[in-house]
Design a protein around this motif. Structure first.
Motif, short mmCIF file in Angstrom:
data_model
loop_
_atom_site.label_atom_id
_atom_site.label_comp_id
_atom_site.label_asym_id
_atom_site.label_seq_id
_atom_site.Cartn_x
_atom_site.Cartn_y
_atom_site.Cartn_z
N LEU A 1 12.30 -9.36 -15.72
CA LEU A 1 11.82 -8.32 -14.80
C LEU A 1 10.97 -8.91 -13.67
N TYR A 2 10.45 -10.11 -13.85
CA TYR A 2 9.62 -10.73 -12.82
C TYR A 2 10.42 -10.91 -11.52
N GLN A 3 11.66 -11.32 -11.61
CA GLN A 3 12.48 -11.50 -10.40
C GLN A 3 12.71 -10.17 -9.68
N LYS A 4 12.88 -9.11 -10.45
CA LYS A 4 13.03 -7.77 -9.86
C LYS A 4 11.72 -7.32 -9.22
N GLU A 5 10.60 -7.66 -9.85
CA GLU A 5 9.28 -7.35 -9.26
C GLU A 5 9.13 -8.07 -7.92
N ARG A 6 9.48 -9.34 -7.88
CA ARG A 6 9.38 -10.12 -6.64
C ARG A 6 10.22 -9.48 -5.53
N ASN B 1 -13.79 -13.30 -16.21
CA ASN B 1 -12.91 -12.12 -16.15
C ASN B 1 -13.69 -10.81 -16.17
N LYS B 2 -14.77 -10.76 -15.42
CA LYS B 2 -15.55 -9.53 -15.31
C LYS B 2 -15.15 -8.72 -14.08
N LYS B 3 -14.52 -9.39 -13.12
CA LYS B 3 -14.13 -8.75 -11.87
C LYS B 3 -12.68 -9.12 -11.57
N GLY B 4 -11.92 -8.12 -11.13
CA GLY B 4 -10.52 -8.36 -10.80
C GLY B 4 -10.13 -7.66 -9.51
N GLN B 5 -9.01 -8.09 -8.95
CA GLN B 5 -8.51 -7.48 -7.72
C GLN B 5 -7.13 -6.89 -7.98
N LEU B 6 -7.00 -5.60 -7.72
CA LEU B 6 -5.71 -4.92 -7.74
C LEU B 6 -5.00 -5.33 -6.46
N MET B 7 -3.76 -5.80 -6.60
CA MET B 7 -3.04 -6.22 -5.39
C MET B 7 -1.53 -6.09 -5.57
N GLN B 8 -0.85 -6.15 -4.44
CA GLN B 8 0.62 -6.18 -4.39
C GLN B 8 1.26 -4.98 -5.09
N MET B 9 0.67 -3.78 -4.92
CA MET B 9 1.30 -2.60 -5.50
C MET B 9 2.45 -2.15 -4.60
N ALA B 10 3.60 -1.95 -5.22
CA ALA B 10 4.78 -1.51 -4.49
C ALA B 10 5.55 -0.52 -5.36
N VAL B 11 6.07 0.53 -4.71
CA VAL B 11 6.88 1.53 -5.39
C VAL B 11 8.15 1.73 -4.57
N GLU B 12 9.29 1.75 -5.26
CA GLU B 12 10.57 2.01 -4.59
C GLU B 12 10.43 3.23 -3.69
N HIS B 13 11.02 3.15 -2.51
CA HIS B 13 10.88 4.24 -1.53
C HIS B 13 11.27 5.60 -2.11
N THR B 14 12.35 5.66 -2.88
CA THR B 14 12.81 6.94 -3.42
C THR B 14 11.88 7.48 -4.50
N TRP B 15 10.98 6.67 -5.01
CA TRP B 15 10.04 7.10 -6.04
C TRP B 15 8.63 7.35 -5.50
N GLN B 16 8.40 7.05 -4.24
CA GLN B 16 7.06 7.24 -3.68
C GLN B 16 6.73 8.73 -3.63
N LEU C 1 9.02 1.32 -15.13
CA LEU C 1 10.45 1.35 -15.41
C LEU C 1 10.91 2.79 -15.63
N GLU C 2 12.08 3.09 -15.12
CA GLU C 2 12.74 4.37 -15.38
C GLU C 2 14.15 4.05 -15.85
N GLN C 3 14.42 4.35 -17.10
CA GLN C 3 15.72 4.05 -17.71
C GLN C 3 16.10 2.58 -17.49
N GLY C 4 15.13 1.70 -17.68
CA GLY C 4 15.36 0.26 -17.58
C GLY C 4 15.34 -0.30 -16.17
N LYS C 5 15.26 0.57 -15.16
CA LYS C 5 15.25 0.11 -13.76
C LYS C 5 13.81 -0.03 -13.27
N LEU C 6 13.49 -1.16 -12.66
CA LEU C 6 12.15 -1.39 -12.14
C LEU C 6 11.95 -0.57 -10.87
N ILE C 7 10.95 0.32 -10.89
CA ILE C 7 10.73 1.21 -9.74
C ILE C 7 9.35 1.02 -9.11
N GLY C 8 8.49 0.20 -9.73
CA GLY C 8 7.16 -0.03 -9.18
C GLY C 8 6.50 -1.22 -9.84
#
Length: 144
Positions: free
Chosen positions: A13-18, A67-82, A49-56
């Motif tokens: 799934l990492y390649q699909k995320e990329r 590990n007391k502080k973290g950064q949320l980054m690179q959030m992406a959602v498929e256009h049809t799921w936004q 995942l929705e039915q095995g398809k990566l959507i976000g």
């Protein structure tokens, strides 16, 4: 109903995320594919995942050695799921993981046009707008 799972870079799934990050985040602003992966190996990865398809997807990068502080980054959602709650689901899963992992603060460099989304989830805007990758951003933070 979509579900969120945590993956690592060895997952198929990492390649699909990329590819999703390239399509939704990078190509629209002219950054070359795979041009923003310098923190992937240090980050925790979450995918929707929705039915095995990566959507976000979203990443959580630890920012300090304890590990007391973290950064949320690179959030992406498929256009049809936004606009269908996938971003909220991803952030909720990331925050739940962060709390269990003992993080105390999550920060974001949020694109200026989506700060209200993160404010609805409890994040506070800090300081003035700044430019990152040629786009207006705002610093945001959430104490856990």
């Amino acid at each position: 109903m979509p579900k969120v799972v945590q993956i690592n870079m060895d997952s198929p799934l990492y390649q699909k995320e990329r590819e999703l990050r390239n399509k939704v985040l990078l190509r629209p602003i002219g950054i070359p594919d795979f041009g923003w992966e310098m923190n992937d190996s240090k980050s925790w990865h979450f995918v929707a995942l929705e039915q095995g398809k990566l959507i976000g997807c979203v990443l959580l990068l630890p920012l300090d050695i304890k590990n007391k502080k973290g950064q949320l980054m690179q959030m992406a959602v498929e256009h049809t799921w936004q606009g269908k709650g996938i971003g909220k689901l991803l952030v909720g899963s990331l925050l739940s993981f962060a709390r269990k992992a003992g993080l105390e603060e999550i920060e974001i460099h949020s694109r200026a046009e989506v700060t209200s989304f993160y404010e609805q989830l409890g994040f506070q805007t800090i300081g003035e707008e700044f430019k990152e990758v040629g786009i207006k951003h705002r610093y945001m933070s959430l104490q856990l």
